[in-house]
Design an enzyme around this catalytic site. Structure first.
Site, PDB file in Angstrom:
ATOM      1  N   ASP A 152      -1.105   7.191   7.019  1.00 41.15           N
ATOM      2  CA  ASP A 152      -2.226   6.327   6.639  1.00 41.15           C
ATOM      3  C   ASP A 152      -2.352   5.260   7.730  1.00 41.15           C
ATOM      4  OD1 ASP A 152      -3.906   4.390   5.636  1.00 41.15           O
ATOM      5  OD2 ASP A 152      -2.813   4.087   3.759  1.00 41.15           O
ATOM      6  N   LYS A 173     -12.149  -1.337   8.034  1.00 42.34           N
ATOM      7  CA  LYS A 173     -11.379  -2.332   8.796  1.00 42.34           C
ATOM      8  C   LYS A 173     -11.790  -2.296  10.271  1.00 42.34           C
ATOM      9  CE  LYS A 173      -7.504  -2.525   5.573  1.00 42.34           C
ATOM     10  NZ  LYS A 173      -8.384  -2.460   4.423  1.00 42.34           N
ATOM     11  N   TRP A 184       0.819  -1.219   0.000  1.00 46.70           N
ATOM     12  CA  TRP A 184       0.000   0.000   0.000  1.00 46.70           C
ATOM     13  C   TRP A 184       0.848   1.262   0.000  1.00 46.70           C
ATOM     14  CZ3 TRP A 184      -4.398   0.063  -2.099  1.00 46.70           C
ATOM     15  CH2 TRP A 184      -5.191  -1.083  -2.071  1.00 46.70           C
TER      16      TRP A 184
END
Ligand code: PMP
Length: 385
Positions: free
Chosen positions: A186, A210, A116
């Protein structure tokens, strides 16, 4: 009733369900699912489905206010922090951040620690210069860097990193970067999983799917001082200031995702007791699974170096592809679901987000021991990597 005049959790009966180890969208607390299932038909006192209430209603204004208030309380955010409820996923933040904060003549520091963070590097160079302050590709993204390994620029416009690499199962257990350079993070896959020293950050973002709720909502916490620093003209929908000025209702927001997230925040504060008990519970869950790897004599091999192990995503392999398929099949038959690794890495990934219970983790560990006992004798020892 809550202080915002919204009804609090409705009583529910527990129903049997599978154990959800999905990397996201992931598990949500059962009490939240029960309440949402009733409110899909009718929200008490509104006489409307939760899916059909106007984003301009008093009800929704109270939902937004309570969501913000709970985030502020959980994270102890002072009034310098703005709470934005946005759309576009964390991927849009990969673009909005450089678009808003990376002037053409400046350079931003980025860490490349996994899948990511590699994706977070797709866009910034469209806007300004990028310095990759550490690249974990050479070690196959098996660990996070030490502070001494970072090639940081003290003049950087900002420093961006990902606290938890969801695909590889790597997590920072300290905060990298130079204090004084705006630190942007992030936290999509470990947000609200542990207490957070917010004073060390300037911008934090996390999508909901999540630890927080359904897909559709991305929470951005941003300091007022950063907002004032914004340099480039950007389209209004991509301008943080426009969303701040509109109190997160610049256009039709993802009302259901925001409401579901509010219910999860209530659960986290009132049922779990906040971030410290949540962190303790998460640590116990991860300890169960990592111990199962460590005592398996190499039958289960963890991807992450021990110091970078993620408490949220545990990634491991078995001695062969065949065994991995059998593992996923047999786990599925026992209701242990969502365990397939990311398509880029393969293997097994157990995601242990906030709503995954200790009981589910214990069942997974029991299954792992039983599966190994059935197959270890017939399989060759795994190769060292
Ligand atoms: N960052 C991290 C850490 C992620 O795990 C993901 C997706 N799982 C993303 C960003 C991309 O998020 P989205 O799909 O919301 O754009």
């Amino acid at each position: 009733m809550t202080e915002f005049g919204l009804p609090s959790a409705i009583p529910h009966q527990s129903v049997h369900r599978s154990h959800n180890f999905s990397a996201g969208p992931g598990a949500l607390p059962e009490c939240v699912l029960q309440q949402l299932s009733a409110e899909l038909i009718e929200v008490p006192e509104q006489n409307l489905s939760v899916l059909g209430i106007s984003h301009r209603s008093d009800w929704f204004a109270a939902v937004v206010a309570e969501t913000e208030e709970r985030l502020r309380r959980l994270l102890q955010l002072d009034s310098d922090w703005q709470v934005l409820l946005l759309q576009g996923g964390s991927s849009l933040q990969f673009s909005m951040i450089p678009m808003n904060f990376l002037p053409k003549e400046a350079s931003a520091d980025y860490l490349k620690t996994g899948y990511w963070s590699q994706r977070s590097l797709d866009d910034p160079s469209l806007f300004g210069a990028v310095n990759v302050a550490w690249d974990g590709e050479a070690c196959a993204f098996t660990r996070m860097p030490t502070e001494a390994e970072l090639n940081l620029n003290s003049e950087a416009a900002y420093f961006h990193y990902i606290s938890n690499e969801t695909v590889e199962g790597l997590q920072f257990h300290s905060i990298p970067g130079i204090d004084g350079v705006p630190r942007f993070c992030d936290m999509s896959s470990d947000f609200l999983s542990r207490p957070l020293p917010v004073e060390r950050f300037d911008l934090i973002y996390a999508h909901a799917q999540k630890n927080l709720g359904p897909a559709g909502l991305t929470i951005v916490l941003i300091r007022q001082s950063q907002m004032n620093r914004r340099r480039r003209d950007v389209p209004s929908m991509l301008d943080y200031r426009r969303h701040r000025d509109a109190h997160s209702i610049f256009n039709t927001p993802p009302t259901f995702a925001i409401y579901a997230t509010l219910l999860v925040l209530r659960w986290l504060e009132e049922d779990v007791g906040g971030l410290e008990p949540m962190a303790a519970r998460n640590a116990r869950k991860a300890e169960l699974i990592y111990t199962a790897l460590d005592i398996s004599n190499g039958f289960y091999r963890g991807h992450a170096d021990s110091k970078s192990r993620s408490l949220m995503n545990v990634c491991f392999t078995l001695p062969s592809q065949q065994l991995q398929h059998a593992f996923l099949r047999d786990a599925g038959r026992q209701g242990l679901l969502g365990l397939a690794g990311h398509r880029s890495l393969g293997g097994i990934r157990a995601s242990l987000y906030n709503a995954v219970s200790e009981e589910s983790c214990q069942l997974l560990v029991d299954f792992m021991a039983e599966f190994q006992a059935r197959h270890a004798a017939s399989s060759p020892p795994a190769k060292e990597t």
